[in-house]
Design a protein around this motif. Structure first.
Motif, PDB file in Angstrom:
ATOM      1  N   LEU A  32       5.089  17.741 -10.200  1.00  0.00           N
ATOM      2  CA  LEU A  32       6.073  16.976 -10.309  1.00  0.00           C
ATOM      3  C   LEU A  32       7.124  17.156 -11.176  1.00  0.00           C
ATOM      4  CD1 LEU A  32       3.415  13.865 -10.676  1.00  0.00           C
ATOM      5  CD2 LEU A  32       4.822  14.269  -8.628  1.00  0.00           C
ATOM      6  N   GLY A  33       6.994  18.149 -12.074  1.00  0.00           N
ATOM      7  CA  GLY A  33       8.122  18.485 -12.933  1.00  0.00           C
ATOM      8  C   GLY A  33       8.709  19.943 -12.813  1.00  0.00           C
ATOM      9  N   ALA A  34       8.349  20.623 -11.506  1.00  0.00           N
ATOM     10  CA  ALA A  34       8.780  21.868 -11.072  1.00  0.00           C
ATOM     11  C   ALA A  34      10.261  21.842 -10.811  1.00  0.00           C
ATOM     12  CB  ALA A  34       8.138  22.281  -9.979  1.00  0.00           C
ATOM     13  N   SER A  35      11.039  22.711 -11.576  1.00  0.00           N
ATOM     14  CA  SER A  35      12.479  22.825 -11.592  1.00  0.00           C
ATOM     15  C   SER A  35      12.808  23.229  -9.923  1.00  0.00           C
ATOM     16  CB  SER A  35      13.104  23.548 -12.509  1.00  0.00           C
ATOM     17  OG  SER A  35      14.473  23.800 -12.609  1.00  0.00           O
ATOM     18  N   GLY A  36      13.804  22.637  -9.617  1.00  0.00           N
ATOM     19  CA  GLY A  36      14.458  22.968  -7.946  1.00  0.00           C
ATOM     20  C   GLY A  36      13.570  22.390  -6.985  1.00  0.00           C
ATOM     21  N   PHE A  37      12.745  21.505  -7.311  1.00  0.00           N
ATOM     22  CA  PHE A  37      11.995  20.877  -6.112  1.00  0.00           C
ATOM     23  C   PHE A  37      11.899  19.547  -6.377  1.00  0.00           C
ATOM     24  CE2 PHE A  37      10.525  25.388  -6.506  1.00  0.00           C
ATOM     25  CZ  PHE A  37      10.568  25.666  -5.115  1.00  0.00           C
ATOM     26  N   HIS A  38      11.687  18.612  -5.309  1.00  0.00           N
ATOM     27  CA  HIS A  38      11.416  17.215  -5.384  1.00  0.00           C
ATOM     28  C   HIS A  38      10.082  16.931  -4.988  1.00  0.00           C
ATOM     29  CE1 HIS A  38      11.915  12.902  -5.414  1.00  0.00           C
ATOM     30  NE2 HIS A  38      11.423  13.014  -4.210  1.00  0.00           N
ATOM     31  N   THR A  39       9.120  16.577  -5.673  1.00  0.00           N
ATOM     32  CA  THR A  39       7.791  16.351  -5.379  1.00  0.00           C
ATOM     33  C   THR A  39       7.324  14.768  -5.336  1.00  0.00           C
ATOM     34  OG1 THR A  39       7.190  18.490  -6.112  1.00  0.00           O
ATOM     35  CG2 THR A  39       5.258  17.014  -5.593  1.00  0.00           C
ATOM     36  N   VAL A  40       6.801  14.097  -4.321  1.00  0.00           N
ATOM     37  CA  VAL A  40       6.380  12.962  -4.288  1.00  0.00           C
ATOM     38  C   VAL A  40       4.623  13.197  -3.937  1.00  0.00           C
ATOM     39  CG1 VAL A  40       6.219  10.726  -2.949  1.00  0.00           C
ATOM     40  CG2 VAL A  40       8.331  12.002  -3.168  1.00  0.00           C
ATOM     41  N   ALA A  41       3.983  12.492  -4.836  1.00  0.00           N
ATOM     42  CA  ALA A  41       2.420  12.501  -4.789  1.00  0.00           C
ATOM     43  C   ALA A  41       1.905  11.439  -4.409  1.00  0.00           C
ATOM     44  CB  ALA A  41       1.972  12.892  -6.262  1.00  0.00           C
ATOM     45  N   GLN A  42       0.775  11.375  -3.771  1.00  0.00           N
ATOM     46  CA  GLN A  42      -0.324  10.161  -3.228  1.00  0.00           C
ATOM     47  C   GLN A  42      -1.611  10.603  -3.440  1.00  0.00           C
ATOM     48  OE1 GLN A  42       1.317   9.799   0.778  1.00  0.00           O
ATOM     49  NE2 GLN A  42       1.691   7.665   0.328  1.00  0.00           N
ATOM     50  N   PRO A  92      -0.310   6.155  -7.296  1.00  0.00           N
ATOM     51  CA  PRO A  92      -0.822   4.973  -6.295  1.00  0.00           C
ATOM     52  C   PRO A  92      -1.817   5.646  -5.620  1.00  0.00           C
ATOM     53  CG  PRO A  92       1.519   5.301  -6.321  1.00  0.00           C
ATOM     54  CD  PRO A  92       1.243   6.306  -7.084  1.00  0.00           C
ATOM     55  N   PHE A  93      -2.749   4.715  -5.354  1.00  0.00           N
ATOM     56  CA  PHE A  93      -4.026   5.331  -4.300  1.00  0.00           C
ATOM     57  C   PHE A  93      -3.752   4.728  -2.874  1.00  0.00           C
ATOM     58  CE2 PHE A  93      -6.392   6.025  -8.094  1.00  0.00           C
ATOM     59  CZ  PHE A  93      -7.177   6.853  -7.752  1.00  0.00           C
ATOM     60  N   VAL A  94      -3.715   5.541  -1.858  1.00  0.00           N
ATOM     61  CA  VAL A  94      -3.923   5.429  -0.419  1.00  0.00           C
ATOM     62  C   VAL A  94      -5.256   5.545  -0.050  1.00  0.00           C
ATOM     63  CG1 VAL A  94      -2.594   5.951   1.514  1.00  0.00           C
ATOM     64  CG2 VAL A  94      -1.478   6.022  -0.645  1.00  0.00           C
ATOM     65  N   SER A  95      -5.735   4.582   0.812  1.00  0.00           N
ATOM     66  CA  SER A  95      -7.103   4.606   1.532  1.00  0.00           C
ATOM     67  C   SER A  95      -6.542   5.573   2.646  1.00  0.00           C
ATOM     68  CB  SER A  95      -7.427   3.524   1.716  1.00  0.00           C
ATOM     69  OG  SER A  95      -8.376   3.369   2.898  1.00  0.00           O
ATOM     70  N   LEU A  96      -7.718   6.361   3.039  1.00  0.00           N
ATOM     71  CA  LEU A  96      -7.714   7.191   4.274  1.00  0.00           C
ATOM     72  C   LEU A  96      -7.399   6.279   5.616  1.00  0.00           C
ATOM     73  CD1 LEU A  96      -8.066   9.748   5.659  1.00  0.00           C
ATOM     74  CD2 LEU A  96     -10.484   9.606   5.983  1.00  0.00           C
ATOM     75  N   LEU A  97      -7.973   5.194   5.494  1.00  0.00           N
ATOM     76  CA  LEU A  97      -7.989   4.242   6.542  1.00  0.00           C
ATOM     77  C   LEU A  97      -6.481   3.902   6.796  1.00  0.00           C
ATOM     78  CD1 LEU A  97     -11.025   1.954   5.950  1.00  0.00           C
ATOM     79  CD2 LEU A  97     -10.607   3.683   7.695  1.00  0.00           C
ATOM     80  N   GLY A  98      -5.652   3.733   5.575  1.00  0.00           N
ATOM     81  CA  GLY A  98      -4.192   3.312   5.624  1.00  0.00           C
ATOM     82  C   GLY A  98      -3.190   4.269   6.407  1.00  0.00           C
ATOM     83  N   LEU A  99      -3.881   5.608   6.351  1.00  0.00           N
ATOM     84  CA  LEU A  99      -3.033   6.671   6.970  1.00  0.00           C
ATOM     85  C   LEU A  99      -3.630   7.042   8.476  1.00  0.00           C
ATOM     86  CD1 LEU A  99      -2.745   9.247   3.917  1.00  0.00           C
ATOM     87  CD2 LEU A  99      -1.238   7.585   5.035  1.00  0.00           C
ATOM     88  N   GLN A 100      -4.731   6.195   9.046  1.00  0.00           N
ATOM     89  CA  GLN A 100      -5.158   6.573  10.039  1.00  0.00           C
ATOM     90  C   GLN A 100      -4.346   6.988  11.209  1.00  0.00           C
ATOM     91  OE1 GLN A 100      -8.243   3.775  11.400  1.00  0.00           O
ATOM     92  NE2 GLN A 100      -8.799   4.866  13.058  1.00  0.00           N
ATOM     93  N   GLY A 101      -3.220   6.065  11.285  1.00  0.00           N
ATOM     94  CA  GLY A 101      -2.508   6.429  12.459  1.00  0.00           C
ATOM     95  C   GLY A 101      -1.604   7.793  12.327  1.00  0.00           C
ATOM     96  N   ALA A 102      -1.026   8.020  11.293  1.00  0.00           N
ATOM     97  CA  ALA A 102      -0.341   9.029  10.760  1.00  0.00           C
ATOM     98  C   ALA A 102      -1.199  10.273  10.974  1.00  0.00           C
ATOM     99  CB  ALA A 102       0.188   9.020   9.560  1.00  0.00           C
ATOM    100  N   LEU A 103      -2.604  10.183  10.485  1.00  0.00           N
ATOM    101  CA  LEU A 103      -3.169  11.318  10.799  1.00  0.00           C
ATOM    102  C   LEU A 103      -4.221  11.554  11.866  1.00  0.00           C
ATOM    103  CD1 LEU A 103      -4.168  11.345   6.800  1.00  0.00           C
ATOM    104  CD2 LEU A 103      -2.267  12.338   7.868  1.00  0.00           C
ATOM    105  N   ALA A 104      -4.120  11.118  12.790  1.00  0.00           N
ATOM    106  CA  ALA A 104      -5.072  10.955  14.026  1.00  0.00           C
ATOM    107  C   ALA A 104      -5.060  12.365  14.607  1.00  0.00           C
ATOM    108  CB  ALA A 104      -4.454   9.789  15.031  1.00  0.00           C
ATOM    109  N   LEU A 105      -6.066  12.718  14.949  1.00  0.00           N
ATOM    110  CA  LEU A 105      -6.291  14.086  15.678  1.00  0.00           C
ATOM    111  C   LEU A 105      -5.278  14.240  16.929  1.00  0.00           C
ATOM    112  CD1 LEU A 105      -7.682  16.731  15.491  1.00  0.00           C
ATOM    113  CD2 LEU A 105      -9.395  15.897  17.055  1.00  0.00           C
TER     114      LEU A 105
END
Length: 224
Positions: free
Chosen positions: A183-193, A5-18
């Motif tokens: 995404l397939g690494a054993s022993g880890f749970h990975t979420v990608a955006q 899934p694509f996430v626009s930088l603008l959609g993360l503006q609040g979370a990624l504010a300086l």
């Protein structure tokens, strides 16, 4: 390319504010995945030459498990993907530097790792000869953006007979192979955006004149 899934930088503006973080007193509520380096004079291109850079095309989120974000923990994670330290600990070539907009300015890479082809002790020697995937690691931990996020410059390299240069489309290919492994690494749970808006598509300012699609993949990695 890995389809996410694509996430626009603008959609993360609040979370990624300086924001300003204290290394000792960062509260859980203050935690963010990363801070956009360009907000404070940084770049999503490292410095490979005085005028050209390689794309920081994968970010390990600062919301990942703390152990994954440490040097030893990150090495364990990428070992599970198929990366190891350089052949016999020998590095040829100058380190590259990146400005992550965290108040540190340009800082040399923390480590460089290479595909190990399933053999941790010596497999990276084969990558140096036959080509394969490799990465450079930079950590966002300065006084104005102490997120702990890891910025990676990942690329696919040619074999030694081709000068061990970056493969055609090697930045996007290297990124996608790394993400697929994560995404397939054993022993880890990975979420990608997939995130757009951090890195301009095309070849402007990019080392070797190799164009990219402008996508940066954000990985949040937790121990299983």
């Amino acid at each position: 390319m890995v389809r996410l899934p694509f996430v626009s930088l603008l959609g993360l503006q609040g979370a990624l504010a300086l924001s300003t973080f204290s290394p000792r007193f960062k509260r859980e509520a203050d935690a963010v995945p990363f801070v956009n380096p360009t907000l404070a004079g940084g770049s999503l291109l490292d410095r490979a030459t005085p005028t050209l850079g390689e794309p920081l095309n994968v970010i390990i989120s600062g919301l990942s498990s703390p152990g994954v974000l440490s040097d030893a923990g990150f090495l364990t994670f990428v070992n599970a993907i198929g990366f190891a330290t350089e052949c016999l600990g020998i590095h040829i070539g100058d380190p590259q530097a990146a400005n992550l907009g965290d108040g540190h300015g340009y800082v040399n890479q923390t480590i460089e790792l290479r595909q190990d082809f399933g053999n941790v002790p010596v497999g990276s020697c084969l990558e140096s000869l036959a080509g394969g995937n490799h990465l450079r690691l930079f950590r966002q931990n300065g006084p104005t953006a102490n997120t702990g996020a890891l910025f990676l410059a990942v690329s696919q390299e040619e074999n030694v007979f081709e000068g061990h240069t970056i493969s055609p489309d090697g930045y996007d290919i290297g990124r996608d192979k790394f993400v697929q492994g994560a995404l397939g690494a054993s022993g880890f749970h990975t979420v990608a955006q997939n995130i757009t808006g951090l890195l301009a598509p095309g070849s402007t300012g990019i080392n070797h004149g190799i164009a990219t699609d402008g996508v940066v993949v954000l990985l949040t990695v937790t121990t299983a």
